[in-house]
Write a protein that holds these residues in place. Structure first.
Motif, short mmCIF file in Angstrom:
data_model
loop_
_atom_site.label_atom_id
_atom_site.label_comp_id
_atom_site.label_asym_id
_atom_site.label_seq_id
_atom_site.Cartn_x
_atom_site.Cartn_y
_atom_site.Cartn_z
N LEU A 1 0.77 -1.24 0.05
CA LEU A 1 -0.12 -0.11 0.09
C LEU A 1 0.65 1.38 0.26
CD1 LEU A 1 -2.74 1.37 0.12
CD2 LEU A 1 -2.89 0.91 2.58
N ARG A 2 1.98 1.29 0.51
CA ARG A 2 2.89 2.56 0.81
C ARG A 2 3.29 2.92 -0.50
NH1 ARG A 2 8.30 1.81 2.00
NH2 ARG A 2 8.25 3.89 2.97
N LYS A 3 3.35 2.14 -1.46
CA LYS A 3 3.86 2.38 -2.80
C LYS A 3 2.96 3.58 -3.40
CE LYS A 3 6.59 -1.67 -3.90
NZ LYS A 3 6.80 -2.88 -4.79
N TRP A 4 1.85 3.44 -2.85
CA TRP A 4 0.71 4.35 -3.55
C TRP A 4 0.61 5.58 -2.75
CZ3 TRP A 4 1.00 -0.51 -5.39
CH2 TRP A 4 0.65 -0.78 -6.62
N VAL A 5 0.57 5.42 -1.43
CA VAL A 5 0.34 6.38 -0.38
C VAL A 5 1.06 6.34 0.93
CG1 VAL A 5 -1.75 4.95 0.82
CG2 VAL A 5 -1.82 7.33 1.00
N PRO A 6 1.49 7.30 1.48
CA PRO A 6 2.42 7.30 2.68
C PRO A 6 1.36 6.80 3.93
CG PRO A 6 2.75 9.41 1.46
CD PRO A 6 1.68 8.68 0.87
N ILE A 7 2.15 5.91 4.62
CA ILE A 7 1.60 5.45 5.77
C ILE A 7 2.27 5.90 6.96
CG2 ILE A 7 1.11 3.32 6.94
CD1 ILE A 7 0.64 1.95 4.37
N GLN A 8 1.47 6.29 7.95
CA GLN A 8 2.33 6.86 9.27
C GLN A 8 2.06 6.06 10.26
OE1 GLN A 8 0.45 10.59 7.17
NE2 GLN A 8 1.49 11.48 8.94
N TYR A 9 1.02 5.34 10.59
CA TYR A 9 0.53 4.57 11.72
C TYR A 9 0.28 3.17 11.05
CZ TYR A 9 0.50 8.90 13.90
OH TYR A 9 0.77 10.26 14.32
N ASN A 10 0.46 1.93 12.08
CA ASN A 10 -0.09 0.85 12.15
C ASN A 10 -0.44 0.53 13.63
OD1 ASN A 10 -1.02 -1.75 11.29
ND2 ASN A 10 1.18 -2.30 10.81
N GLN A 11 -1.85 0.09 13.57
CA GLN A 11 -2.34 -0.05 14.77
C GLN A 11 -2.55 -1.63 14.92
OE1 GLN A 11 -6.51 0.26 17.52
NE2 GLN A 11 -5.57 2.15 16.67
N ILE A 12 -1.57 -2.18 15.80
CA ILE A 12 -1.71 -3.92 15.75
C ILE A 12 -2.00 -4.48 17.15
CG2 ILE A 12 0.02 -3.82 14.22
CD1 ILE A 12 2.04 -4.08 16.13
N GLU A 13 -2.25 -5.60 17.34
CA GLU A 13 -2.21 -6.29 18.66
C GLU A 13 -0.82 -6.78 19.01
OE1 GLU A 13 -4.48 -9.87 21.02
OE2 GLU A 13 -4.43 -9.97 18.89
N VAL A 14 -0.35 -6.24 20.10
CA VAL A 14 1.03 -6.62 20.67
C VAL A 14 0.92 -6.35 22.23
CG1 VAL A 14 2.03 -4.08 20.23
CG2 VAL A 14 3.40 -6.21 20.45
N SER A 15 1.31 -7.14 22.99
CA SER A 15 1.47 -7.21 24.49
C SER A 15 2.01 -8.35 25.08
CB SER A 15 -0.34 -7.40 24.87
OG SER A 15 -0.46 -8.86 24.83
N ILE A 16 2.21 -8.47 26.18
CA ILE A 16 2.94 -9.62 26.80
C ILE A 16 2.67 -10.97 26.53
CG2 ILE A 16 1.84 -9.44 29.08
CD1 ILE A 16 5.53 -10.09 28.65
N ILE A 17 1.12 -11.00 26.02
CA ILE A 17 0.66 -12.36 25.70
C ILE A 17 0.49 -12.45 24.04
CG2 ILE A 17 -0.50 -12.63 27.78
CD1 ILE A 17 -3.15 -12.08 26.48
N CYS A 18 0.84 -11.31 23.54
CA CYS A 18 0.83 -11.30 21.99
C CYS A 18 2.13 -10.84 21.45
CB CYS A 18 -0.40 -10.56 21.69
SG CYS A 18 -0.28 -10.45 19.74
N THR A 19 3.40 -11.76 21.44
CA THR A 19 4.74 -11.03 21.16
C THR A 19 5.20 -11.37 19.75
OG1 THR A 19 5.26 -13.31 21.99
CG2 THR A 19 5.11 -11.72 23.45
N ALA A 20 4.05 -11.98 18.96
CA ALA A 20 4.45 -12.14 17.73
C ALA A 20 5.03 -11.12 16.69
CB ALA A 20 3.44 -12.87 16.89
N PRO A 21 4.62 -9.80 17.11
CA PRO A 21 5.16 -8.66 16.20
C PRO A 21 6.37 -8.57 16.50
CG PRO A 21 2.92 -8.28 17.20
CD PRO A 21 3.26 -9.43 17.74
N PHE A 22 7.21 -8.82 17.60
CA PHE A 22 8.41 -8.64 17.73
C PHE A 22 9.38 -9.55 16.94
CE2 PHE A 22 6.58 -7.46 22.00
CZ PHE A 22 7.13 -6.24 22.01
N ASN A 23 8.75 -10.40 16.50
CA ASN A 23 9.54 -11.52 15.68
C ASN A 23 9.22 -11.71 14.14
OD1 ASN A 23 11.32 -12.21 17.91
ND2 ASN A 23 9.45 -13.42 18.64
#
Length: 294
Positions: free
Chosen positions: A165-187
């Motif tokens: 998507l960012r090839k067409w439009v600048p993206i400034q935020y990504n709201q994601i699930e991340v917490s001590i019990i959802c650690t996948a985004p770290f890896n």
């Protein structure tokens, strides 16, 4: 260079302020907004669908009562999900819609609901298999040229979806699930992608969505034990340690605290001043995964 909206850390999540939770009156909405501002929380996270398409307007009723509030706050909202509800009788199945027409129509409806002429941040709520990037770009460019949207981002997007998507439009935020019990985004590359592309991550359910208040999570005991050790070291509560753990990451995660109590936001505000040591951060990660790093 992305526009800095100066969002607060934490961000107040408003999903449960209305029909889907506390059923705030207009007076209660206004009181909660004022309490947030008093503790330095100026950013409020919404989505058009919250409360079956009613929460934005209820929040807006409070803003209309005190015209000085709008200039003091940052409004974040999301669009792109079509829910089946009596408030949208033309929706026959829950689906996604990221067409140019729908994005513009949704943003303009949100503006009407809030009683404002601009949104600080507009996010696409979920990745849409039928997303046409040129349509999204045209919609956002139109809204930004008209001054109706200041900053644009996505929610729940994986790195390859962001990159497309960012090839067409600048993206400034990504709201994601991340917490001590959802650690996948770290890896899994999500937070790496944010750093690489100067995208600010927002964390929904940063406290684990309440799973740390009971025995449902398999590593509940190890997480709470490790956190309790750190509460003594940093002279802070459990929630402050869990938010500080996110804050320590170099991607500069902004936690979205979905609460109806300003005290919870005050706790998260305190956490912004706590930075865990590397060993303490990995102590918590080991507690969450049950394993040492390789």
């Amino acid at each position: 260079m992305k526009q800095q909206e100066q969002l607060s850390s934490p961000i107040a999540g408003c999903m449960r302020w209305g029909k889907w939770g506390a059923n705030f009156s207009t007076a209660a909405y206004r009181a909660m907004i004022e309490e947030c501002l008093a503790i330095g929380v100026n950013s409020f996270d919404h989505a058009d669908i919250y409360g079956d398409y009613t929460t934005e307007e209820e929040f807006g009723d409070a803003l209309k009562e005190d015209k000085t509030l709008r200039s003091q706050i940052k409004l974040i909202t999301k669009c792109g999900i079509q829910m089946v509800t009596e408030n949208r009788p033309n929706h026959n199945i829950k689906s996604y819609n990221t067409s140019k027409k729908h994005i513009i129509r949704s943003a303009e409806q949100s503006l009407k609901n809030f009683g404002t002429d601009y949104l600080d941040v507009l996010l696409i709520h979920r990745p849409d298999p039928l997303l046409a990037p040129e349509e999204v770009a045209e919609a956002i460019q139109t809204l930004q040229n008209q001054g109706k949207v200041h900053a644009f981002g996505v929610s729940n997007f994986l790195p390859h979806q962001v990159n497309m998507l960012r090839k067409w439009v600048p993206i400034q935020y990504n709201q994601i699930e991340v917490s001590i019990i959802c650690t996948a985004p770290f890896n899994n590359g999500i937070l790496d992608n944010c750093i690489e592309n100067e995208i600010t991550p927002m964390a929904w359910a940063p406290l684990g969505g309440g799973l740390l208040t009971d025995d449902l999570h398999p590593h509940y005991r190890s997480i709470t034990h490790a956190a309790s050790l750190l509460t003594e070291k940093y002279v802070a509560g459990l929630n402050e340690i869990l938010i500080a753990w996110l804050n320590t990451h170099p991607s500069k995660i902004l936690p979205v605290i979905g609460t109806t109590k300003s005290e919870r936001l005050a706790q998260a505000k305190i956490a912004a001043s706590i930075k865990l040591t590397r060993e303490d951060w990995f102590l918590m990660m080991k507690a969450a995964t049950g394993e040492d790093v390789a």
